[in-house]
Design a protein around this motif. Structure first.
Motif, PDB file in Angstrom:
ATOM      1  N   GLY A 336     -30.911  29.063 -22.540  1.00 60.13           N
ATOM      2  CA  GLY A 336     -29.760  29.950 -22.682  1.00 60.13           C
ATOM      3  C   GLY A 336     -28.616  29.267 -23.399  1.00 60.13           C
ATOM      4  N   GLY A 339     -24.136  31.859 -21.763  1.00 58.77           N
ATOM      5  CA  GLY A 339     -24.424  32.960 -20.877  1.00 58.77           C
ATOM      6  C   GLY A 339     -25.449  33.936 -21.397  1.00 58.77           C
ATOM      7  N   ARG A 340     -26.006  33.667 -22.536  1.00 60.34           N
ATOM      8  CA  ARG A 340     -27.016  34.537 -23.120  1.00 60.34           C
ATOM      9  C   ARG A 340     -28.360  33.811 -23.159  1.00 60.34           C
ATOM     10  N   GLU A 341     -29.427  34.483 -22.755  1.00 60.42           N
ATOM     11  CA  GLU A 341     -30.751  33.876 -22.733  1.00 60.42           C
ATOM     12  C   GLU A 341     -31.379  33.943 -24.121  1.00 60.42           C
TER      13      GLU A 341
END
Length: 520
Positions: A336, A339-341
């Motif tokens: 990630g 906060g984004r995968e």
């Protein structure tokens, strides 16, 4: 008499050298000086035959992999071997070995925990500060302690926190390897930062004159734009334009890869029960324990890799191909950024590429999701790979060790990695003499091997040879030893020649000197 001195000395030298030129005899294997000490040689044959290896490395850094030829003593043979890295450095190495066929008794079980190991173009010096325990004789307790990494020429690429190690090797005087654990080694590191610089990239911010003329994807305008974009970065490409600048005391920032939490490695070799048989099977196991990994920590481009499941690699040999096998619990890594995968790495999806690019108006390179929607020129790629399992096996029909008894059985081995991080250049980065990979970090390398005879390992006391005694008999009186060279007769020849010289001096001094008649 002086005329006879030289022929007499030559005859004496020839007589003294005659035994050295004769047919050599075999030197008997000497027995121990102290009857109570463990035997130096392998002694009587063992009922148990087993070989096992397990090795685990917390991290291995390779600079310019597959760029250096492998040197050999055979002319032209090095071209047939795989090419090596320009430099390699390993951290936290745990190794467990067992070999019942070892000639030296203290090499039958070996456990080793090393803080560091490195090689430059295939040449690997011995690293100090290692914990080692060998058997036999048996060791009731392991040896433990802190491991202090020594200074190496590659310190600028690596920063290691507190290392702890443990090594335990055991051996039974009657049953040999039928003891638990047979060989066991552990290492752990509190923090680690790898690749604080990329030496294979230029250390100057100005690429003018460095780009090759045959860059396939750039015309003259695009090449000039690349030069201008690199100039505006806060640091040269050797520090990834500023992403690797600075190395605070925490070791978290200023590195391509870092471990803020404990990473532990465990290697063990043991004998386990064989179903339906009183004999044993050989099992070698390599285990890694990690929580999370950071890429480019402390920068806006930081990438977090969470280890969802720890990898375990096991080789089990029963002596039979049908019941032997490799068991691998592949790791699951969740990647990630901000906060984004970005993706999940597992056995089904073993590879993930994260681009690195430059664009006008940016002081730092753009990595991954930060570059979406912006015009940029990719100069590199961060390639993450997992579950790289390689397996080899073979049927045994001969001695496990040179000169040992013939053993019919089965041997198998495998290697795997937790995370393989490669920094790859793109075609747009047309610098001369760039390797196919600028740098490579292998986090959690695992190696296992196990070999057992047909029917498993026999755990029974060894049968004493006829005549009793388990150690080699001392040589008989008067039995000649082997002549390996003429050095055995050097001292007698020296003293004989000295005596002849003294005799000659005395004779010359004792004889009256003849006076020559004066010429008129």
């Amino acid at each position: 008499m002086r005329l006879m001195a030289v022929p007499a000395a030559a005859v004496l030298v020839a007589l003294c050298a005659a035994p050295a030129l004769a047919q050599p005899t075999t030197t008997p294997v000497p027995g121990p000086r102290d009857p109570n000490q463990p035997p130096v040689s392998s002694g009587p044959p063992l009922s148990a035959h087993a070989v096992g290896d397990a090795g685990t490395g917390l991290a291995v850094v390779r600079l310019a992999p597959d760029s250096s030829p492998t040197g050999t003593i055979l002319p032209g043979f090095g071209e047939q071997l795989p090419r090596q890295s320009a430099a390699e450095i390993g951290v936290g190495l745990a190794s467990a070995q067992a070999n019942t066929e070892a000639y030296l008794s203290y090499e039958r079980a070996v456990a080793q925990a090393s803080p560091l190991g490195f090689a430059v173009q295939g040449r690997a010096p011995q690293t100090p500060g290692t914990l080692v325990q060998t058997a036999s004789p048996d060791n009731a307790e392991p040896v433990t302690g802190g491991l202090t990494p020594p200074a190496t020429p590659l310190d600028a690429l690596l920063k290691v926190g507190l290392l702890n190690g443990s090594a335990h090797a055991r051996w039974d005087d009657e049953l040999g390897p039928c003891v638990s654990p047979l060989a066991d080694a552990k290492t752990s590191v509190a923090s680690l930062s790898v690749l604080n610089a990329i030496p294979t990239l230029p250390s100057t911010p100005d690429l003018t004159g460095l780009l090759t003329q045959d860059t396939p994807k750039l015309d003259a305008a695009a090449k000039q734009a690349l030069i201008d974009d690199v100039k505006q970065l806060t640091a040269p490409l050797s520090q990834l334009g500023g992403l690797l600048s600075g190395t605070p005391d925490t070791g978290a920032n200023g590195s391509l890869l870092s471990l803020p939490e404990t990473l532990a490695a465990h290697s063990t070799v043991e004998l386990v029960d064989l179903p339906g048989s009183p004999n044993k099977a050989v099992r070698s196991t390599s285990t890694l324990q990690a929580a999370s990994i950071r890429l480019l920590a402390g920068t806006p481009a930081e990438i977090r890799v969470d280890v969802v499941s720890r990898p375990t690699l096991t080789a089990l040999s029963t002596g039979d191909q049908a019941t032997s096998g490799i068991t691998y619990t592949a790791p699951v890594l969740r990647v990630g950024q901000g906060g984004r995968e970005l993706g999940t790495l597992d056995a089904a999806n073993p590879k993930l590429d994260v681009p690195i690019g430059v664009t006008a108006g940016q002081e730092l390179p753009l990595v991954g999701a930060l570059a979406e929607g912006l015009p940029k020129l990719d100069i590199g790629v961060l390639r993450l790979q997992v579950a790289q399992l390689n397996r080899k096996d073979m049927v045994l029909d001969g001695p496990l060790q040179q000169g040992g008894p013939t053993v019919n059985g089965y041997m198998l081995g495998a290697t795997a990695r937790l995370l393989d991080l490669q920094l790859l250049p793109t075609d747009a980065l047309g610098l001369p003499n760039l390797p196919s990979a600028l740098a490579q970090v292998s986090l959690g390398e695992q190696i296992v091997r196990a070999a057992a005879p047909n029917g498993g390992v026999v755990c029974a006391p060894a049968q004493a040879p006829p005549g009793g005694g388990g150690q080699a008999a001392p040589p008989k009186k008067g039995q000649p030893l082997a002549y390996t060279n003429a050095a055995y007769k050097t001292v007698p020849i020296f003293w004989t020649g000295t005596a002849l010289l003294l005799v000659g001096v005395v004779l010359v001094a004792a004889l009256p000197a003849r006076r020559r008649p004066l010429t008129p």
